[in-house]
Design a protein around this motif. Structure first.
Motif, short mmCIF file in Angstrom:
data_model
loop_
_atom_site.label_atom_id
_atom_site.label_comp_id
_atom_site.label_asym_id
_atom_site.label_seq_id
_atom_site.Cartn_x
_atom_site.Cartn_y
_atom_site.Cartn_z
N VAL A 69 0.83 -1.21 0.00
CA VAL A 69 0.00 0.00 0.00
C VAL A 69 0.86 1.25 0.00
O VAL A 69 0.62 2.20 -0.76
N VAL A 70 1.87 1.28 0.85
CA VAL A 70 2.75 2.45 0.92
C VAL A 70 3.43 2.70 -0.42
O VAL A 70 3.53 3.84 -0.89
N ALA A 71 3.86 1.63 -1.08
CA ALA A 71 4.53 1.77 -2.38
C ALA A 71 3.55 2.20 -3.47
O ALA A 71 3.91 2.96 -4.38
N ALA A 72 2.31 1.74 -3.38
CA ALA A 72 1.32 2.07 -4.42
C ALA A 72 0.93 3.54 -4.39
O ALA A 72 0.58 4.12 -5.42
N PHE A 73 0.98 4.13 -3.21
CA PHE A 73 0.62 5.55 -3.05
C PHE A 73 1.90 6.33 -2.75
O PHE A 73 2.17 6.68 -1.60
N ASP A 74 2.67 6.56 -3.79
CA ASP A 74 3.97 7.21 -3.66
C ASP A 74 3.99 8.41 -4.61
O ASP A 74 4.51 8.33 -5.72
#
Length: 213
Positions: A82-87
């Motif tokens: 999730v953190v990587a997808a919303f970067d």
């Protein structure tokens, strides 16, 4: 008088995935997590029974969505995906720095932001023209568990700033979410009705009015 600012759409613009489910799926696959064939449906379904106004952290939602399809995965893989997808790429909006500077002349300043993605607000600030020190307090829905317009997030912001909600002015771009401050006695400055460039004058006018009350 204290002032809180919404972040996304108010102080900054940040690009977001056009298809969040697909973006998360890509990052899950990168971490060797099996993505169900009907992932789009699983992502869209509610999986956490939360009270009205509560924030469901997106990693928790993704974890439950995977579990609903019987998918096992390494601990923290959902959060990391999730953190990587919303970067996002971030751009500070015109007038934002001046608006925050004007607020600091009146009292303490906070960010009060709806955001279901852990770490996103911090990474966004790092990529903006702001410094962490520009804000006395940062309150996020993923951190406190409540989304604007829930009164709890405004009450916590005011408490953290050391003021009552009646002494809190909140600046944001969403009439429904950011306007929720008015339900707890505060003042909303909604960018639907004014520009960021107008905020310093409006804050000065509010401070002057309060000095005579």
């Amino acid at each position: 008088m204290a002032v809180s600012f919404d972040l996304f759409g108010t102080l900054v613009t940040a690009d977001r995935p056009d298809d969040p489910a697909a973006a998360v799926a890509t990052e899950l696959a990168e971490r060797d997590v099996t993505v169900p064939d009907d992932w789009g449906d699983a992502y869209a379904e509610p999986h956490v029974d939360a009270p009205d106004g509560a924030e469901v952290p997106l990693p928790a939602h993704v974890s439950r969505a995977l579990a609903s399809r019987g998918v096992d995965y390494e601990h923290n893989a959902a959060r990391r995906a999730v953190v990587a997808a919303f970067d996002p790429a971030v751009e500070t909006r015109a007038g934002a720095l001046e608006a925050v500077d004007a607020a600091r002349e009146r009292g303490p300043v906070a960010i009060c932001s709806n955001c279901s993605v852990p770490e996103l607000v911090g990474r966004t600030l790092v990529r903006s023209d702001f410094e962490r020190a520009d804000f006395d307090v940062i309150v996020t829905s993923v951190g406190c568990g409540w989304r604007k317009p829930a009164p709890e997030i405004f009450e916590l912001t005011a408490e953290e700033l050391g003021v009552t909600t009646e002494d809190l002015v909140h600046v944001g771009d969403d009439p429904q979410a950011d306007g929720g401050i008015e339900a707890v006695g505060g003042t909303a400055l909604v960018l639907e009705d004014l520009s960021l460039g107008d905020v310093p004058k409006r804050l000065a006018a509010l401070a002057e009015r309060r000095s005579h009350d």
